[in-house]
Design an enzyme around this catalytic site. Sequence first.
Site, PDB file in Angstrom:
ATOM      1  N   GLU A 292       0.848  -1.191   0.000  1.00 39.49           N
ATOM      2  CA  GLU A 292       0.000   0.000   0.000  1.00 39.49           C
ATOM      3  C   GLU A 292       0.884   1.242   0.000  1.00 39.49           C
ATOM      4  O   GLU A 292       1.853   1.328   0.748  1.00 39.49           O
ATOM      5  CB  GLU A 292      -0.904   0.033   1.246  1.00 39.49           C
ATOM      6  CG  GLU A 292      -1.800   1.275   1.243  1.00 39.49           C
ATOM      7  CD  GLU A 292      -2.615   1.442   2.513  1.00 39.49           C
ATOM      8  OE1 GLU A 292      -3.677   0.799   2.619  1.00 39.49           O
ATOM      9  OE2 GLU A 292      -2.192   2.216   3.411  1.00 39.49           O
TER      10      GLU A 292
ATOM     11  N   THR B  48      -3.912   4.758  -1.699  1.00 43.02           N
ATOM     12  CA  THR B  48      -5.003   5.221  -0.833  1.00 43.02           C
ATOM     13  C   THR B  48      -5.699   6.454  -1.423  1.00 43.02           C
ATOM     14  O   THR B  48      -5.170   7.137  -2.312  1.00 43.02           O
ATOM     15  CB  THR B  48      -4.510   5.550   0.588  1.00 43.02           C
ATOM     16  OG1 THR B  48      -3.610   6.658   0.502  1.00 43.02           O
ATOM     17  CG2 THR B  48      -3.831   4.364   1.232  1.00 43.02           C
ATOM     18  N   TYR B  49      -6.873   6.709  -0.860  1.00 40.75           N
ATOM     19  CA  TYR B  49      -7.743   7.786  -1.351  1.00 40.75           C
ATOM     20  C   TYR B  49      -8.302   8.460  -0.108  1.00 40.75           C
ATOM     21  O   TYR B  49      -8.921   7.792   0.743  1.00 40.75           O
ATOM     22  CB  TYR B  49      -8.864   7.121  -2.146  1.00 40.75           C
ATOM     23  CG  TYR B  49      -9.793   8.011  -2.930  1.00 40.75           C
ATOM     24  CD1 TYR B  49      -9.465   8.418  -4.217  1.00 40.75           C
ATOM     25  CD2 TYR B  49     -11.021   8.393  -2.404  1.00 40.75           C
ATOM     26  CE1 TYR B  49     -10.342   9.181  -4.966  1.00 40.75           C
ATOM     27  CE2 TYR B  49     -11.904   9.164  -3.147  1.00 40.75           C
ATOM     28  CZ  TYR B  49     -11.555   9.548  -4.428  1.00 40.75           C
ATOM     29  OH  TYR B  49     -12.439  10.302  -5.170  1.00 40.75           O
TER      30      TYR B  49
ATOM     31  N   HIS C 135      -7.753   2.880  -4.434  1.00 34.45           N
ATOM     32  CA  HIS C 135      -8.750   2.909  -3.359  1.00 34.45           C
ATOM     33  C   HIS C 135      -9.794   3.971  -3.729  1.00 34.45           C
ATOM     34  O   HIS C 135      -9.471   4.976  -4.361  1.00 34.45           O
ATOM     35  CB  HIS C 135      -8.129   3.360  -2.029  1.00 34.45           C
ATOM     36  CG  HIS C 135      -7.115   2.424  -1.449  1.00 34.45           C
ATOM     37  ND1 HIS C 135      -6.854   2.361  -0.104  1.00 34.45           N
ATOM     38  CD2 HIS C 135      -6.280   1.520  -2.021  1.00 34.45           C
ATOM     39  CE1 HIS C 135      -5.908   1.452   0.136  1.00 34.45           C
ATOM     40  NE2 HIS C 135      -5.535   0.938  -1.024  1.00 34.45           N
TER      41      HIS C 135
ATOM     42  N   ARG D 211     -15.862   2.538   2.438  1.00 34.60           N
ATOM     43  CA  ARG D 211     -16.765   3.625   2.821  1.00 34.60           C
ATOM     44  C   ARG D 211     -15.954   4.861   3.209  1.00 34.60           C
ATOM     45  O   ARG D 211     -16.292   5.984   2.872  1.00 34.60           O
ATOM     46  CB  ARG D 211     -17.633   3.185   4.012  1.00 34.60           C
ATOM     47  CG  ARG D 211     -18.665   4.220   4.385  1.00 34.60           C
ATOM     48  CD  ARG D 211     -19.232   3.989   5.758  1.00 34.60           C
ATOM     49  NE  ARG D 211     -18.225   4.143   6.794  1.00 34.60           N
ATOM     50  CZ  ARG D 211     -18.476   4.109   8.079  1.00 34.60           C
ATOM     51  NH1 ARG D 211     -19.702   3.901   8.513  1.00 34.60           N
ATOM     52  NH2 ARG D 211     -17.508   4.262   8.967  1.00 34.60           N
TER      53      ARG D 211
ATOM     54  N   ALA E 112     -19.599   0.541   1.938  1.00 36.74           N
ATOM     55  CA  ALA E 112     -18.692   0.059   0.895  1.00 36.74           C
ATOM     56  C   ALA E 112     -19.421  -0.918  -0.021  1.00 36.74           C
ATOM     57  O   ALA E 112     -19.153  -0.975  -1.226  1.00 36.74           O
ATOM     58  CB  ALA E 112     -17.481  -0.601   1.537  1.00 36.74           C
TER      59      ALA E 112
ATOM     60  N   LYS F  76     -20.610  -7.296   1.104  1.00 37.50           N
ATOM     61  CA  LYS F  76     -19.706  -6.784   0.059  1.00 37.50           C
ATOM     62  C   LYS F  76     -19.434  -7.882  -0.976  1.00 37.50           C
ATOM     63  O   LYS F  76     -19.380  -7.625  -2.170  1.00 37.50           O
ATOM     64  CB  LYS F  76     -18.403  -6.274   0.694  1.00 37.50           C
ATOM     65  CG  LYS F  76     -18.616  -5.026   1.571  1.00 37.50           C
ATOM     66  CD  LYS F  76     -17.315  -4.414   2.068  1.00 37.50           C
ATOM     67  CE  LYS F  76     -17.066  -4.625   3.513  1.00 37.50           C
ATOM     68  NZ  LYS F  76     -15.998  -3.746   4.076  1.00 37.50           N
TER      69      LYS F  76
ATOM     70  N   GLN G  86      -7.452  -4.933   7.792  1.00 36.99           N
ATOM     71  CA  GLN G  86      -6.863  -3.889   8.624  1.00 36.99           C
ATOM     72  C   GLN G  86      -5.620  -4.467   9.304  1.00 36.99           C
ATOM     73  O   GLN G  86      -5.501  -5.705   9.445  1.00 36.99           O
ATOM     74  CB  GLN G  86      -7.927  -3.488   9.672  1.00 36.99           C
ATOM     75  CG  GLN G  86      -7.548  -2.423  10.651  1.00 36.99           C
ATOM     76  CD  GLN G  86      -7.220  -1.132   9.949  1.00 36.99           C
ATOM     77  OE1 GLN G  86      -6.134  -1.021   9.370  1.00 36.99           O
ATOM     78  NE2 GLN G  86      -8.130  -0.183   9.978  1.00 36.99           N
TER      79      GLN G  86
HETATM   80  P1  FAD Z   1     -18.193  -0.593   5.332  1.00 32.34           P
HETATM   81  O1  FAD Z   1     -17.980  -1.986   4.881  1.00 32.34           O
HETATM   82  O2  FAD Z   1     -19.252   0.189   4.632  1.00 32.34           O
HETATM   83  O3  FAD Z   1     -18.472  -0.605   6.880  1.00 32.34           O
HETATM   84  C1  FAD Z   1     -18.713   0.616   7.580  1.00 32.34           C
HETATM   85  C2  FAD Z   1     -19.660   0.337   8.757  1.00 32.34           C
HETATM   86  O4  FAD Z   1     -20.950  -0.043   8.292  1.00 32.34           O
HETATM   87  C3  FAD Z   1     -19.168  -0.806   9.637  1.00 32.34           C
HETATM   88  O5  FAD Z   1     -19.514  -0.519  10.948  1.00 32.34           O
HETATM   89  C4  FAD Z   1     -19.934  -1.998   9.112  1.00 32.34           C
HETATM   90  O6  FAD Z   1     -20.064  -3.003  10.106  1.00 32.34           O
HETATM   91  C5  FAD Z   1     -21.267  -1.348   8.731  1.00 32.34           C
HETATM   92  N1  FAD Z   1     -21.906  -2.056   7.593  1.00 32.34           N
HETATM   93  C6  FAD Z   1     -21.481  -2.048   6.317  1.00 32.34           C
HETATM   94  N2  FAD Z   1     -22.289  -2.769   5.538  1.00 32.34           N
HETATM   95  C7  FAD Z   1     -23.246  -3.263   6.343  1.00 32.34           C
HETATM   96  C8  FAD Z   1     -24.359  -4.095   6.138  1.00 32.34           C
HETATM   97  N3  FAD Z   1     -24.699  -4.535   4.924  1.00 32.34           N
HETATM   98  N4  FAD Z   1     -25.107  -4.431   7.209  1.00 32.34           N
HETATM   99  C9  FAD Z   1     -24.806  -3.990   8.429  1.00 32.34           C
HETATM  100  N5  FAD Z   1     -23.749  -3.160   8.687  1.00 32.34           N
HETATM  101  C10 FAD Z   1     -22.994  -2.803   7.663  1.00 32.34           C
HETATM  102  N6  FAD Z   1      -9.883   4.977   4.555  1.00 32.34           N
HETATM  103  C11 FAD Z   1      -9.700   6.033   3.717  1.00 32.34           C
HETATM  104  O7  FAD Z   1     -10.233   7.112   3.975  1.00 32.34           O
HETATM  105  N7  FAD Z   1      -8.928   5.926   2.580  1.00 32.34           N
HETATM  106  C12 FAD Z   1      -8.322   4.765   2.228  1.00 32.34           C
HETATM  107  O8  FAD Z   1      -7.644   4.708   1.206  1.00 32.34           O
HETATM  108  C13 FAD Z   1      -8.478   3.636   3.098  1.00 32.34           C
HETATM  109  N8  FAD Z   1      -7.902   2.457   2.808  1.00 32.34           N
HETATM  110  C14 FAD Z   1      -8.139   1.359   3.611  1.00 32.34           C
HETATM  111  C15 FAD Z   1      -7.573   0.122   3.241  1.00 32.34           C
HETATM  112  C16 FAD Z   1      -7.799  -1.001   4.035  1.00 32.34           C
HETATM  113  C17 FAD Z   1      -7.189  -2.316   3.632  1.00 32.34           C
HETATM  114  C18 FAD Z   1      -8.573  -0.885   5.235  1.00 32.34           C
HETATM  115  C19 FAD Z   1      -8.789  -2.083   6.105  1.00 32.34           C
HETATM  116  C20 FAD Z   1      -9.130   0.336   5.597  1.00 32.34           C
HETATM  117  C21 FAD Z   1      -8.927   1.471   4.791  1.00 32.34           C
HETATM  118  N9  FAD Z   1      -9.504   2.708   5.101  1.00 32.34           N
HETATM  119  C22 FAD Z   1      -9.295   3.792   4.273  1.00 32.34           C
HETATM  120  C23 FAD Z   1     -10.305   2.876   6.314  1.00 32.34           C
HETATM  121  C24 FAD Z   1     -11.810   2.552   6.083  1.00 32.34           C
HETATM  122  O9  FAD Z   1     -12.372   3.429   5.151  1.00 32.34           O
HETATM  123  C25 FAD Z   1     -12.517   2.713   7.423  1.00 32.34           C
HETATM  124  O10 FAD Z   1     -12.023   1.716   8.290  1.00 32.34           O
HETATM  125  C26 FAD Z   1     -14.037   2.707   7.432  1.00 32.34           C
HETATM  126  O11 FAD Z   1     -14.455   2.895   8.801  1.00 32.34           O
HETATM  127  C27 FAD Z   1     -14.715   1.397   7.024  1.00 32.34           C
HETATM  128  O12 FAD Z   1     -14.676   1.227   5.732  1.00 32.34           O
HETATM  129  P2  FAD Z   1     -15.347  -0.072   5.053  1.00 32.34           P
HETATM  130  O13 FAD Z   1     -14.979   0.017   3.652  1.00 32.34           O
HETATM  131  O14 FAD Z   1     -15.050  -1.284   5.788  1.00 32.34           O
HETATM  132  O15 FAD Z   1     -16.887   0.304   5.248  1.00 32.34           O
END
Ligand code: FAD
Length: 340
Positions: free
Chosen positions: A27, A58-59, A87, A117, A136, A194, A205
């Site tokens: 990354e 990253t974004y 991303h 997200r 997401a 997803k 993470q």
């Molecule tokens: P989601 O999957 O949408 O989850 C967000 C919340 O909603 C969680 O609490 C989840 O439990 C809940 N949720 C989602 N879908 C459902 C469903 N269908 N039913 C019930 N609950 C649901 N952040 C940045 O700003 N830029 C980056 O480039 C970046 N890169 C990352 C790369 C990796 C590998 C990781 C692990 C994280 C990264 N992050 C980044 C951080 C990430 O955006 C945050 O951790 C964010 O809080 C969660 O993102 P997510 O995509 O998992 O969201």
Amino acid sequence: MTSPDRPVHPPVTDGLGAVDRPTVSFELFPPRNPDAAPRLWATVQELAAARPDFVSVTYGASGSTRTTTRALVRRLLRETSLTPIAHLTCVGTSREDMTRTVEEFLDEGVRSFLALRGDPPADESWRPHPEGLPTAGALVALLREIEQRRCATSAAQAVRAATRPMSVAVAAFPRGNAGSGSTREQDVAALLAKQEAGADFAITQVFYDVDDYCELVALARDAGVTVPIVPGIIPMTDPARLRRVQQLTGVPVPARVLDRLDAYDPDDPADVARRHRAGTRLGVDLVNAVLDGGAPGVHLYTFNTHGPALDLLAGAGLGGDAPRAHSRVTAPSLTPVPTT
Ligand code: FAD
């Protein structure tokens, strides 16, 4: 499960079937200012020597790095043979705006995305965009929809898509997501959503204990998640960085790691070199343990620095020049070789 107390595995190969090498990926984040760009490019070239399967960029949440992320991804595509994964974060962005951003990446030839997200700002007055994408999973669905529409309206796009299919990765959380206040079980449910929306694989993470990864995978499999889950690993050479990552992600750094690293004098260059070696050893143990636990590969959080990442890979036998010591021969080639 604990990490194995031994060096890397010997290569497994019988010279017949396909050798199943673990994936290696990195990354990067886009340069924060123009002065950082040449240094980052030098790092990219060093990292390329490890022959990574992909490099993710990253974004910033709410698209704050949209321009610089695009510029770096474009440069990776045009000037290297690396596969960039862009991303994307959807929090605070309208569906229309997100569609435009995705179209721009696709127009430039980007075929791989990490759909996230992102975290909303801490500001209490912040409200989600009324026409935004709440999760997401919704972004994964949008990516698939856009690609389908492009293929339906252009035969050329359909041919390109057939030869270079779009891939969509998503995030997974070994200890739940402290940032959004969800438990591991809730995040496994989100991961399943997803996958159902069209995700191809997940990247985790940061975590420090192999059990966290193995338990996540076991829970996910029980819940019906079948996509590969790639462990995201941070080189453990710099305790200040680990503490900053803890603040950002809410993932606690175990005392055993900090005690080990803090035992060295940060003002003594010889001690810093010793600390680097000790931290690399911790990372190598974790990489060995996750691969032993069945991980498909490792994704390294580089923080735009190549030394710790490359030393970690070399220590684990996953460096570019060395044959990957964790290589596994795929099942068909395990058939005994006829001797006549
Ligand atoms: P989601 O999957 O949408 O989850 C967000 C919340 O909603 C969680 O609490 C989840 O439990 C809940 N949720 C989602 N879908 C459902 C469903 N269908 N039913 C019930 N609950 C649901 N952040 C940045 O700003 N830029 C980056 O480039 C970046 N890169 C990352 C790369 C990796 C590998 C990781 C692990 C994280 C990264 N992050 C980044 C951080 C990430 O955006 C945050 O951790 C964010 O809080 C969660 O993102 P997510 O995509 O998992 O969201």
